[in-house]
Design a protein around this motif. Sequence first.
Motif, PDB file in Angstrom:
ATOM      1  N   VAL A   1       1.423  -6.948   9.635  1.00  0.00           N
ATOM      2  CA  VAL A   1       3.233  -6.025   9.258  1.00  0.00           C
ATOM      3  C   VAL A   1       2.273  -4.864   9.719  1.00  0.00           C
ATOM      4  O   VAL A   1       3.465  -3.806   9.748  1.00  0.00           O
ATOM      5  N   GLY A   2       1.180  -4.428   9.066  1.00  0.00           N
ATOM      6  CA  GLY A   2       0.982  -2.979   8.351  1.00  0.00           C
ATOM      7  C   GLY A   2       1.630  -2.592   7.136  1.00  0.00           C
ATOM      8  O   GLY A   2       1.512  -1.428   7.484  1.00  0.00           O
ATOM      9  N   ASN A   3       2.212  -3.243   5.668  1.00  0.00           N
ATOM     10  CA  ASN A   3       2.384  -2.984   4.917  1.00  0.00           C
ATOM     11  C   ASN A   3       1.874  -2.754   3.982  1.00  0.00           C
ATOM     12  O   ASN A   3       2.540  -2.752   2.720  1.00  0.00           O
ATOM     13  N   ALA A   4       0.416  -3.056   3.728  1.00  0.00           N
ATOM     14  CA  ALA A   4       0.196  -3.253   2.735  1.00  0.00           C
ATOM     15  C   ALA A   4      -1.160  -3.688   2.886  1.00  0.00           C
ATOM     16  O   ALA A   4      -1.733  -4.371   4.014  1.00  0.00           O
ATOM     17  N   VAL A   5      -2.402  -2.658   2.438  1.00  0.00           N
ATOM     18  CA  VAL A   5      -3.649  -2.909   2.448  1.00  0.00           C
ATOM     19  C   VAL A   5      -4.562  -3.606   1.642  1.00  0.00           C
ATOM     20  O   VAL A   5      -3.670  -3.659  -0.199  1.00  0.00           O
ATOM     21  N   THR A   6      -5.127  -5.113   2.140  1.00  0.00           N
ATOM     22  CA  THR A   6      -5.316  -5.354   1.243  1.00  0.00           C
ATOM     23  C   THR A   6      -6.723  -5.971   1.614  1.00  0.00           C
ATOM     24  O   THR A   6      -6.905  -6.615   0.666  1.00  0.00           O
ATOM     25  N   GLN A   7      -7.730  -4.921   2.353  1.00  0.00           N
ATOM     26  CA  GLN A   7      -8.865  -5.587   1.989  1.00  0.00           C
ATOM     27  C   GLN A   7      -9.873  -5.006   0.610  1.00  0.00           C
ATOM     28  O   GLN A   7      -9.373  -3.772   0.400  1.00  0.00           O
ATOM     29  N   ASP A   8     -10.413  -5.664  -0.068  1.00  0.00           N
ATOM     30  CA  ASP A   8     -11.317  -5.182  -1.269  1.00  0.00           C
ATOM     31  C   ASP A   8     -10.300  -5.235  -2.324  1.00  0.00           C
ATOM     32  O   ASP A   8     -10.584  -4.250  -3.603  1.00  0.00           O
ATOM     33  N   ARG A   9      -9.261  -6.045  -1.673  1.00  0.00           N
ATOM     34  CA  ARG A   9      -8.059  -5.918  -3.182  1.00  0.00           C
ATOM     35  C   ARG A   9      -8.662  -7.424  -3.777  1.00  0.00           C
ATOM     36  O   ARG A   9      -9.052  -9.225  -2.749  1.00  0.00           O
ATOM     37  N   TYR A  10      -7.262  -8.116  -4.819  1.00  0.00           N
ATOM     38  CA  TYR A  10      -7.125  -9.310  -5.526  1.00  0.00           C
ATOM     39  C   TYR A  10      -5.666  -9.396  -5.043  1.00  0.00           C
ATOM     40  O   TYR A  10      -5.270  -8.948  -5.657  1.00  0.00           O
ATOM     41  N   ILE A  11      -5.749 -11.149  -4.864  1.00  0.00           N
ATOM     42  CA  ILE A  11      -4.532 -11.441  -4.979  1.00  0.00           C
ATOM     43  C   ILE A  11      -3.852 -11.987  -5.933  1.00  0.00           C
ATOM     44  O   ILE A  11      -4.801 -12.644  -6.029  1.00  0.00           O
ATOM     45  N   VAL A  12      -2.631 -12.266  -7.200  1.00  0.00           N
ATOM     46  CA  VAL A  12      -2.341 -13.374  -8.419  1.00  0.00           C
ATOM     47  C   VAL A  12      -1.152 -13.251  -7.766  1.00  0.00           C
ATOM     48  O   VAL A  12       0.035 -12.516  -7.044  1.00  0.00           O
TER      49      VAL A  12
END
Length: 353
Positions: A42-53
């Motif tokens: 979608v291109g709506n958020a940067v997730t690279q090098d991020r954590y997801i909870v």
Amino acid sequence: MQHSTSSALVVSGWHRMSYSFNDNTLISQHLESLIRKLHAFVGNAVTQDRYIVFGAGSTQVLSAAAYALSLANSSSSHSPTRVVASVPYYALYKQQVEYFNSEKFKYEGDAHTWRNRSESDASTNVIEFVTSPNNPDGLLNKAVLHGPNVKTIYDSAYYWPHFTPIPAPADEDLMVFTLSKLTGHAGSRFGWAVVKDETVFNKMVLHMHVNSIGVSKDTQLRAFKLLKAILEEGTQIFDFAYQTMKSKWERLATTLSLSNRFSLQKINPQYCFFYNKVRESSPAYAWVKCEKEEDKDCYAVLKAANIIGRKGNVFGSEDNYVRLSLVRSQDDFDILIQRLQKLVSEEDGAISM
């Protein structure tokens, strides 16, 4: 309904009975991977090098984020963290802070009233909730407060192509999303946060563990199946949802354009990288204003016409505003338009087609 087979889920009675997965975490790594792929698509958020909870809807995720960012050593010698949001704000932020009544934080209302104080007072810790697109008016808000003592939680529940242009991937320290506004599966209670700081992530994970021992595995499995079906079909769900919301917004705007009594929020068009064109917003809600001075209670005005909305004061605003929901069934929306058309036609000096 058009893809009922690919999105269906059947679970054996013996499946996924334990608290944790094989890696001893409460988060499905397969689902996490799909979420990263979805945001990239979608291109709506940067997730690279991020954590997801994960959490039980964005409701639990927002609460966990506030706890994680609040003062860790609140005591009689430390004032609680101030929680603010720009008017009109999503009512849940205030409701949660006041309901939990924690010594760690206190709700302080409109972020604009704290602009000078937060930047000049280094002893005041502030958490600002930024809803973008905003609930109720659909605007792509930015943080009002800045500084070393300010932490920001971006509520990005509506940052999907069916509600708004996607001018750029969101690249904030903490961003919250929810399945309910992506696919409509509100009852599954699944939300997630994309977090930059590992310490904040760990605090949120701890909060989820103590609060509920993580998100239901059944919920995670259903979310996995739904997101997998979305990615397999490409842009189809977004095209369908965008056209649905676009049609609703245009019908509503046309109806209220004939009125001298009611007005609708203005949202400027922007370039959308998902659709590669300049486009209008197609927001989830109409933020309606009663323009006549005597219509101080806009909710009552609409209620008298059998139209139910939410009062402006729920969002910290004046009661000459009302929020109307566009994310209901088509039948409900058609009835809404019929009753608005009748109300507008009864105005003195109403514009005729």
